[in-house]
Scaffold this active site. Sequence first.
Site, mmCIF file in Angstrom:
data_model
loop_
_atom_site.group_PDB
_atom_site.id
_atom_site.type_symbol
_atom_site.label_atom_id
_atom_site.label_comp_id
_atom_site.label_asym_id
_atom_site.label_seq_id
_atom_site.Cartn_x
_atom_site.Cartn_y
_atom_site.Cartn_z
ATOM 1 N N ASN A 1 0.831 -1.207 0.000
ATOM 2 C CA ASN A 1 0.000 0.000 0.000
ATOM 3 C C ASN A 1 0.863 1.253 0.000
ATOM 4 O O ASN A 1 0.604 2.222 -0.717
ATOM 5 C CB ASN A 1 -0.902 0.028 1.234
ATOM 6 C CG ASN A 1 -2.038 -0.970 1.180
ATOM 7 O OD1 ASN A 1 -2.308 -1.562 0.142
ATOM 8 N ND2 ASN A 1 -2.714 -1.167 2.297
ATOM 9 N N ARG A 61 -10.350 -4.346 -14.010
ATOM 10 C CA ARG A 61 -9.239 -5.200 -13.587
ATOM 11 C C ARG A 61 -9.709 -6.651 -13.643
ATOM 12 O O ARG A 61 -10.753 -6.980 -13.084
ATOM 13 C CB ARG A 61 -8.802 -4.879 -12.152
ATOM 14 C CG ARG A 61 -8.353 -3.450 -11.909
ATOM 15 C CD ARG A 61 -7.756 -3.309 -10.503
ATOM 16 N NE ARG A 61 -7.718 -1.943 -10.046
ATOM 17 C CZ ARG A 61 -6.768 -1.067 -10.352
ATOM 18 N NH1 ARG A 61 -5.785 -1.439 -11.142
ATOM 19 N NH2 ARG A 61 -6.796 0.167 -9.881
ATOM 20 N N ARG A 120 -5.058 2.091 -13.100
ATOM 21 C CA ARG A 120 -3.705 2.292 -12.581
ATOM 22 C C ARG A 120 -3.040 0.991 -12.135
ATOM 23 O O ARG A 120 -3.610 0.216 -11.376
ATOM 24 C CB ARG A 120 -3.732 3.299 -11.429
ATOM 25 C CG ARG A 120 -2.335 3.648 -10.910
ATOM 26 C CD ARG A 120 -2.394 4.713 -9.847
ATOM 27 N NE ARG A 120 -2.687 6.011 -10.420
ATOM 28 C CZ ARG A 120 -3.523 6.900 -9.878
ATOM 29 N NH1 ARG A 120 -4.182 6.589 -8.778
ATOM 30 N NH2 ARG A 120 -3.704 8.073 -10.432
ATOM 31 N N HIS A 163 -15.191 3.001 -14.968
ATOM 32 C CA HIS A 163 -15.030 2.225 -13.737
ATOM 33 C C HIS A 163 -16.272 1.389 -13.432
ATOM 34 O O HIS A 163 -16.299 0.613 -12.481
ATOM 35 C CB HIS A 163 -14.730 3.194 -12.583
ATOM 36 C CG HIS A 163 -14.303 2.544 -11.318
ATOM 37 N ND1 HIS A 163 -15.085 2.551 -10.175
ATOM 38 C CD2 HIS A 163 -13.189 1.850 -10.991
ATOM 39 C CE1 HIS A 163 -14.461 1.911 -9.206
ATOM 40 N NE2 HIS A 163 -13.312 1.468 -9.672
ATOM 41 N N TYR A 198 -12.118 -9.919 -1.725
ATOM 42 C CA TYR A 198 -12.810 -8.625 -1.660
ATOM 43 C C TYR A 198 -14.287 -8.875 -1.390
ATOM 44 O O TYR A 198 -14.879 -9.782 -1.977
ATOM 45 C CB TYR A 198 -12.713 -7.868 -2.988
ATOM 46 C CG TYR A 198 -11.381 -7.259 -3.330
ATOM 47 C CD1 TYR A 198 -10.192 -7.713 -2.759
ATOM 48 C CD2 TYR A 198 -11.296 -6.225 -4.259
ATOM 49 C CE1 TYR A 198 -8.975 -7.150 -3.097
ATOM 50 C CE2 TYR A 198 -10.080 -5.658 -4.605
ATOM 51 C CZ TYR A 198 -8.923 -6.130 -4.022
ATOM 52 O OH TYR A 198 -7.721 -5.575 -4.363
ATOM 53 N N ARG A 203 -14.258 2.227 4.570
ATOM 54 C CA ARG A 203 -13.065 1.431 4.856
ATOM 55 C C ARG A 203 -11.795 2.270 4.906
ATOM 56 O O ARG A 203 -10.972 2.118 5.784
ATOM 57 C CB ARG A 203 -12.892 0.358 3.781
ATOM 58 C CG ARG A 203 -11.707 -0.577 4.032
ATOM 59 C CD ARG A 203 -11.298 -1.329 2.783
ATOM 60 N NE ARG A 203 -10.548 -0.517 1.871
ATOM 61 C CZ ARG A 203 -10.693 -0.516 0.551
ATOM 62 N NH1 ARG A 203 -11.608 -1.275 0.002
ATOM 63 N NH2 ARG A 203 -9.956 0.250 -0.222
ATOM 64 N N HIS A 238 -15.188 -3.838 0.048
ATOM 65 C CA HIS A 238 -15.157 -3.177 -1.257
ATOM 66 C C HIS A 238 -16.538 -2.810 -1.791
ATOM 67 O O HIS A 238 -16.652 -2.047 -2.752
ATOM 68 C CB HIS A 238 -14.438 -4.105 -2.262
ATOM 69 C CG HIS A 238 -13.993 -3.438 -3.517
ATOM 70 N ND1 HIS A 238 -14.600 -3.653 -4.733
ATOM 71 C CD2 HIS A 238 -12.986 -2.562 -3.755
ATOM 72 C CE1 HIS A 238 -13.997 -2.942 -5.672
ATOM 73 N NE2 HIS A 238 -13.008 -2.274 -5.103
#
Length: 695
Positions: free
Chosen positions: A54, A381, A411, A441, A474, A570, A598
Site C-alpha cells: 500500500n 481489472r 492504474r 469504472h 474482496y 473502509r 469493497h
Amino acid sequence: MLKIDKNKSLDQPAYFNNRELSWLSFNKRVLDEAFDVNNPLIERLRFIAIFSSNLDEFFMVRVAGLKDQVRAGFNKPENKAGLTPKEQLKQIGEYNKTLVSSQYKIFKEIQNQLKKESINMLSIIELSVTELTCLEHYFDEQIFPVLTPLAIDAYRPFPIISNKSLNLAVVLQDTYDQETERHAIVQVPALLSRYIRIHSGHSYVALEEIISHFMYKLFKGYEVRFITEFRITRNADLTIHEEGARDLLKVIEKEIKKRKWGAAVRLEVRKEKYNANVVNFLLNILEIHPNDLYLVDGPLDLTFLVDFIKTIQMDHEHLIYRTLMPQQPKDIHEDESVFEAALKRDIFLHHPYESFDPIVELLEGAADDPDVLAIKQTLYRVSRKSPIIKSLKLAAENGKQVTVLVELKARFDEEQNVQWAKELEKAGCHVIYGMHSLKTHSKITLIVRKRQGKIERFVHFGTGNYNDSTAKVYTDIGIITTKRKVGIDATNFFNYLSGYTERPKFHHLAMAPFDIRNDFIRYITEEIEFHKQKGNGHIIAKMNSLTDKILIEKLYKASQAGVQINLIVRGICCLKPGIKNVSENITVRSIVGRYLEHSRIFYFHSNGEERIFLSSADMMTRNMEKRIELLFPIYDERIKLRIKNVLELTLKDNVKAREQHANGVYDYVKRKPEERAISSQMELFKLAYEMRENK
C-alpha cells in the site's frame, strides 16, 4: 467533542480530514492487524506485506503528485483541510516514519514467534561452517552468474536505478592503492527468491545477505569496505496525453515503458549496515530530500513476505486462516442454470461469501449458447488467467457480437489491460478503450439472447471487478436481472460508450459524471424533508472512500437537520463526525479484517419506503466527475432485506470495527462485557453456510 458555531459556514478546514493523512490512518489500521494476536501468525505477516505494498503505491502516486506541485511552485492549500503541498508532505513524513518504525518492530516480534514454530529467518553469521560451504556453492552456481557489478567512475556514470528494485552500494579499496576508494552498484536480482532455504527444514537467509557476504568474488583485486542496502521509489503515475491521440493503446504502451524511470520520491536504507557518505551521495545524485530518507531496522521491501508466506504456509496450516469456501448463491437452485434462475427472479450475489462462479458460468454459457446474439461488458481489472477473457474470446470465435470496453488507464493494470485488449481484438471482439479524459469504472455485463422470436436481456451489475481472484478476498455485491427496462438501460449505456449519441435518459440507472452526485444530493435533501415532517430520517452509506466536499457538506446539513447518518468507510474519510452543531448525528466506522471491504451500498429510509442502491462509485470527487460509474436501485424486497442485514451486521461489528472521533483518530469499537463478539465478515460467512444448508 469539537464545538462549532452553528451559524458558521460549513466550508471550514476544521471540519475536514486531509485526504492523504486519512489514507495513512487507513494504512495504520491495516498494520494494526499485524499487531492483533487473535490473527494467525502467518496472516499477521501478510498484513505487514499489505501495509508495505500500500505504502509503495501511495508514494508512487500521491506523494509523487504533491512533489510535482511543489516543484511547479504551487503553494495553494487544498480545498478541504487547507494544507499546502509542502505542509502535507511534512505531516506525511512525520506520521509515516512512526508507522514504518512500528512495522519493523512488529516484524521482529513475529520473527521471534516464528522461530518457536521452527521457521527461521537467519542472519548469515548464524550459519555453521558446513551450511556456509553449501551456501557458497549455491552462490557460485545459481546467484553469481546473474549478478552484474556496475562500477561508478568518469567512464561509467551512476546507473539508472529502476523503481522499487533492491540494490547494494559497494565501497571498495584498491589492494595496490590504499588511498583510492572506488564505488559500485550491484542490483539484487528480482527474479531470484528473496529468501534462500538453507536445508530441508524452514530456515532461510536473505538473498541480499548472501550476495553481500560473497561480494568479494565480484571485485577481485579490491577490498570490500562497506555495503549499503538501499531501495528507491519513483513517481510511477502515467502522464497520458489524450488530446490528439490517434491510438490510445499505443500512447499508454509508450508511457508504461517510462514508469520505471520517474523522479525518485523515497530512499529506503537498511539502518543496520550503511555508510553515511554513501547515503549522502545517493540523496544528492537521486535528488531526494533528506525528509524522504527512511532508515529501517530490518530487511528492505517487506512485500517479499507475500512470496515467503507461500513457501511456508503449506507446512504450517495452523498458522493461517481456516479455509472458508464460498457457497453457491441462495438465489440459484441446485437444478437451475444461471440463465434459468435469472428468468424467474433477480439473483443476489455476495462475494466472497457466495461464489463468483455464476458470473463465470454466465459468460461461459453465453459463449456456447447458439441463441445468444451479443455480449457486452466493461473490464477494469481482471485476473492474470481470466476465465472471463477466455469466454469472451470463445464467444467472438463462435460468431457472436462481442463488445468489450477495456479500461487501459486502470492504474498499475495498464500493461496487462493492453495485452488483454490485443488478445480480444485478435479473437474478433470489438474492443473500445473508454471515453476521452474519463476512466470507465462501471461494472456491467449485458447478454442478448433470442428465443422463440423474443429478445431476452440478461444484465449483471456489480460493485467490484470481473476478477475471479480478488472475488475470493474482496467483499462485493452483484445483481443479475432480466427486467425489461433495466435491459434497455444497459443497451443504451453500451451504445453511448461505443458510438456517437447523446447521453441516454435511463429508466432506472444513474451515471457519473452526469447524474450520480445530483441524485445523491436529491436523496439526502428528501431525507432532510422527511425528517422535518416525521422525525425518522436515516441514511446508511457503505463505501471505500469519502472525499467529495459537496457531498460531505450535504451530509453535514442533513446532520444539522437531525438525520441519523451511519457511514461505513473502509479507507479515506475526509468527513469528521461528532462535531457539535455540524456532524454530531454522524458516525463513521471502518472495517479492516480478513477480507477487503469493497462493496458500495447506499440506504435512504425515505419515510419507510426504503430506497437501496448499489454502485461502482465511492463518494469521491474523482468518481463523481472523472469516471464513468453506475448507480443502480434494488427493487426486489428479498434482496433489500439481505442488503439491510449486511448493513446491520456491519454496524454491530465489535471485533474488526474502528470508529472515528471528531479529531480524525480511529479506535476499536469498545465491546460491553455483556455483548457477544461480532465479526461481521465471519457472521456473513456463517449466514452463507446456513442459507445453503436450509435450501
